[in-house]
Scaffold this active site. Sequence first.
Site, PDB file in Angstrom:
ATOM      1  N   LYS A  96      10.952  12.472   5.027  1.00 18.18           N
ATOM      2  CA  LYS A  96      10.457  12.159   3.687  1.00 18.18           C
ATOM      3  C   LYS A  96      11.415  12.774   2.664  1.00 18.18           C
ATOM      4  CE  LYS A  96       5.764  11.780   1.863  1.00 18.18           C
ATOM      5  NZ  LYS A  96       5.496  10.440   2.360  1.00 18.18           N
ATOM      6  N   LYS A 104       3.691  13.687  -3.581  1.00 24.02           N
ATOM      7  CA  LYS A 104       2.460  13.756  -2.786  1.00 24.02           C
ATOM      8  C   LYS A 104       1.680  15.032  -3.093  1.00 24.02           C
ATOM      9  CE  LYS A 104       0.868  12.610   1.829  1.00 24.02           C
ATOM     10  NZ  LYS A 104       1.227  12.033   3.114  1.00 24.02           N
ATOM     11  N   ASP A 123       3.574  15.022   6.804  1.00 19.97           N
ATOM     12  CA  ASP A 123       4.431  13.901   7.233  1.00 19.97           C
ATOM     13  C   ASP A 123       5.855  14.030   6.679  1.00 19.97           C
ATOM     14  OD1 ASP A 123       3.783  13.369   4.588  1.00 19.97           O
ATOM     15  OD2 ASP A 123       3.532  11.211   4.898  1.00 19.97           O
ATOM     16  N   HIS A 171      -2.387   6.684  13.771  1.00 22.36           N
ATOM     17  CA  HIS A 171      -1.628   7.782  13.155  1.00 22.36           C
ATOM     18  C   HIS A 171      -2.132   9.117  13.695  1.00 22.36           C
ATOM     19  CE1 HIS A 171      -0.574   5.620   9.084  1.00 22.36           C
ATOM     20  NE2 HIS A 171      -0.365   4.843  10.133  1.00 22.36           N
ATOM     21  N   GLU A 190       4.572  13.656  11.993  1.00 22.53           N
ATOM     22  CA  GLU A 190       3.605  12.559  11.942  1.00 22.53           C
ATOM     23  C   GLU A 190       4.086  11.438  12.859  1.00 22.53           C
ATOM     24  OE1 GLU A 190       1.429   9.828   8.610  1.00 22.53           O
ATOM     25  OE2 GLU A 190       3.449   9.288   9.212  1.00 22.53           O
ATOM     26  N   ALA A 202       2.689  -5.101   8.907  1.00 19.79           N
ATOM     27  CA  ALA A 202       2.886  -4.002   7.945  1.00 19.79           C
ATOM     28  C   ALA A 202       4.194  -4.186   7.167  1.00 19.79           C
ATOM     29  CB  ALA A 202       2.879  -2.663   8.668  1.00 19.79           C
ATOM     30  N   GLU A 205       3.633  -7.045   4.713  1.00 19.71           N
ATOM     31  CA  GLU A 205       2.671  -6.630   3.682  1.00 19.71           C
ATOM     32  C   GLU A 205       3.367  -5.719   2.674  1.00 19.71           C
ATOM     33  OE1 GLU A 205      -0.394  -3.803   2.009  1.00 19.71           O
ATOM     34  OE2 GLU A 205       1.325  -3.357   3.263  1.00 19.71           O
ATOM     35  N   HIS A 206       4.201  -4.816   3.182  1.00 16.00           N
ATOM     36  CA  HIS A 206       4.942  -3.884   2.325  1.00 16.00           C
ATOM     37  C   HIS A 206       5.831  -4.671   1.363  1.00 16.00           C
ATOM     38  CE1 HIS A 206       8.024  -0.787   1.413  1.00 16.00           C
ATOM     39  NE2 HIS A 206       6.969  -0.016   1.411  1.00 16.00           N
TER      40      HIS A 206
HETATM   41  P1  0O2 Z   1       6.491   6.213   4.378  1.00 15.06           P
HETATM   42  O1  0O2 Z   1       7.841   6.410   3.834  1.00 15.06           O
HETATM   43  O2  0O2 Z   1       6.284   4.876   5.042  1.00 15.06           O
HETATM   44  O3  0O2 Z   1       6.048   7.333   5.234  1.00 15.06           O
HETATM   45  P2  0O2 Z   1      -1.373   9.197   1.648  1.00 15.06           P
HETATM   46  O4  0O2 Z   1      -1.987   7.827   1.788  1.00 15.06           O
HETATM   47  O5  0O2 Z   1       0.131   9.159   1.635  1.00 15.06           O
HETATM   48  O6  0O2 Z   1      -1.980   9.957   0.550  1.00 15.06           O
HETATM   49  P3  0O2 Z   1      -1.769   9.950   4.355  1.00 15.06           P
HETATM   50  O7  0O2 Z   1      -3.017  10.594   4.855  1.00 15.06           O
HETATM   51  O8  0O2 Z   1      -0.494  10.482   4.891  1.00 15.06           O
HETATM   52  O9  0O2 Z   1      -1.775  10.116   2.805  1.00 15.06           O
HETATM   53  O10 0O2 Z   1      -1.875   8.399   4.500  1.00 15.06           O
HETATM   54  P4  0O2 Z   1      -2.012   7.416   5.709  1.00 15.06           P
HETATM   55  O11 0O2 Z   1      -2.601   6.217   5.105  1.00 15.06           O
HETATM   56  O12 0O2 Z   1      -2.686   7.992   6.910  1.00 15.06           O
HETATM   57  O13 0O2 Z   1      -0.493   7.132   6.135  1.00 15.06           O
HETATM   58  C1  0O2 Z   1       0.469   6.841   5.193  1.00 15.06           C
HETATM   59  C2  0O2 Z   1       1.590   6.048   5.842  1.00 15.06           C
HETATM   60  O14 0O2 Z   1       1.070   4.997   6.665  1.00 15.06           O
HETATM   61  C3  0O2 Z   1       2.419   5.356   4.772  1.00 15.06           C
HETATM   62  O15 0O2 Z   1       3.490   6.177   4.496  1.00 15.06           O
HETATM   63  C4  0O2 Z   1       2.869   4.072   5.473  1.00 15.06           C
HETATM   64  O16 0O2 Z   1       4.002   4.334   6.302  1.00 15.06           O
HETATM   65  C5  0O2 Z   1       1.706   3.752   6.357  1.00 15.06           C
HETATM   66  N1  0O2 Z   1       0.683   2.940   5.664  1.00 15.06           N
HETATM   67  C6  0O2 Z   1      -0.558   3.346   5.313  1.00 15.06           C
HETATM   68  N2  0O2 Z   1      -1.241   2.360   4.729  1.00 15.06           N
HETATM   69  C7  0O2 Z   1      -0.421   1.282   4.705  1.00 15.06           C
HETATM   70  C8  0O2 Z   1      -0.574  -0.061   4.221  1.00 15.06           C
HETATM   71  O17 0O2 Z   1      -1.602  -0.461   3.691  1.00 15.06           O
HETATM   72  N3  0O2 Z   1       0.496  -0.882   4.387  1.00 15.06           N
HETATM   73  C9  0O2 Z   1       1.651  -0.493   4.979  1.00 15.06           C
HETATM   74  N4  0O2 Z   1       2.646  -1.389   5.076  1.00 15.06           N
HETATM   75  N5  0O2 Z   1       1.840   0.785   5.421  1.00 15.06           N
HETATM   76  C10 0O2 Z   1       0.812   1.654   5.296  1.00 15.06           C
HETATM   77  P5  0O2 Z   1       4.031   6.377   3.013  1.00 15.06           P
HETATM   78  O18 0O2 Z   1       3.765   7.756   2.609  1.00 15.06           O
HETATM   79  O19 0O2 Z   1       3.506   5.290   2.138  1.00 15.06           O
HETATM   80  O20 0O2 Z   1       5.557   6.229   3.108  1.00 15.06           O
END
Ligand code: 0O2
Length: 265
Positions: A96, A104, A123, A171, A190, A202, A205-206
Site C-alpha cells: 500500500k 485510511k 493491509d 479476505h 492481508e 472485480a 467492476e473496478h
Molecule cells: P487495494 O489497493 O486494492 O488494496 P476499507 O474498506 O478499506 O475501509 P477493509 O476492511 O480493508 O477496509 O476493506 P475490505 O472491504 O475488507 O477490503 C478492501 C479491499 O478489498 C480493497 O482494497 C479491494 O482490493 C477489495 N475490494 C473490497 N470491496 C471491493 C469492491 O466492491 N470492488 C472491488 N473491485 N474490490 C473491492 P483497497 O483498499 O480498495 O485498495
Amino acid sequence: MRSEGSLNEIRLNASVSYRRDHGVSAKDVSDKLTQNRILTNNDIDALTVLEFAAQDILQKYHAAMRQMEARLETLDQDLKLRKSRNPIHHIESRMKSVPSIFEKLERYGKDTTLEAMEEYIMDIAGLRVIVSYVQDAYSILDHLEQQDDLEVVTVKDYIANPKPNGYRSLHFIVRIPVFFLDGKKSVPVEIQIRTIAMDFWASLEHDLKYKSVHEIEGVDVGAELKACSQIISGVEKRMQIMANALEGNGAPPQDLSMLIGRQRG
Ligand code: 0O2
C-alpha cells in the site's frame, strides 16, 4: 479529493511521531515542508528522515509479504504432487502506498502517525491469490490455519456473504513471524483469495466504477453489476460440481442430477 489542509496535518503528525525523541520542533519541520519554495538542506534532511522512518517500517512488511508468498507457492506445489492439480492460478502482490495508508488512518479517525500505521493498518502488505474453484479458496485458508507459526486473524468471507454491490472474495489477515536484526516480529499480511471468475468481475467492476459517473440512460449500472455477479456465482457452482465429479470427490447425486436435468431441459 484530499484537501491541502489534511495533507499538512499528515506531514505534521508523521513528523511529530518520528521526531518525538529527537528534540526537533515538528511544527517548524511541517511549516518548512509545506511552503511552496526551494527546499533548504534542513528540509531535505527532514524529508530524508521521514522517508527513512517509513521505509524502515515498510521493508518489514515487504519481507513478510515475500515470505507469505513463498509459503503459498510451497503449498501449491505440495498440493500439485498429491492431487495432480495446482489450485493456485497465480499470485499478485502489492504494498500500500504511504498516502493511501494515511488516508485510511484518517478515514478510521485514528492519529496519522507512524505508530498508528503499524497498529491499525492491517493491509500494508497484500497478496491476492487467484484460484480455479471456490473450494480451493477455503482449502488454502484451512491449510494456512494448520501451520502452527501462522496466526490467522479477522476472516471476512465475502463469498458466503457477498458485499451489497456483488463483490465476492475471501479476505483474511495472517500474522507471519519474520526475523530481523533486532529480533523476531509478527507482521500482518492481508490475503485476498478469489477465483478467476470473481477476479474477472472485480477487475471490470473496478474499471466500470470510475466510468459510471457518465450514467447510461435507462440502465442501472449497479444493479447490472450485481446481476452479473450472481450469474457468475451460479456458473461457478456448476463448474465446481463437475470438477468434484471428475476428480472423484463424490459429488452428491442431487447435484449431478441438477446438471443432467439442465442439459435435458
Ligand atoms: P487495494 O489497493 O486494492 O488494496 P476499507 O474498506 O478499506 O475501509 P477493509 O476492511 O480493508 O477496509 O476493506 P475490505 O472491504 O475488507 O477490503 C478492501 C479491499 O478489498 C480493497 O482494497 C479491494 O482490493 C477489495 N475490494 C473490497 N470491496 C471491493 C469492491 O466492491 N470492488 C472491488 N473491485 N474490490 C473491492 P483497497 O483498499 O480498495 O485498495
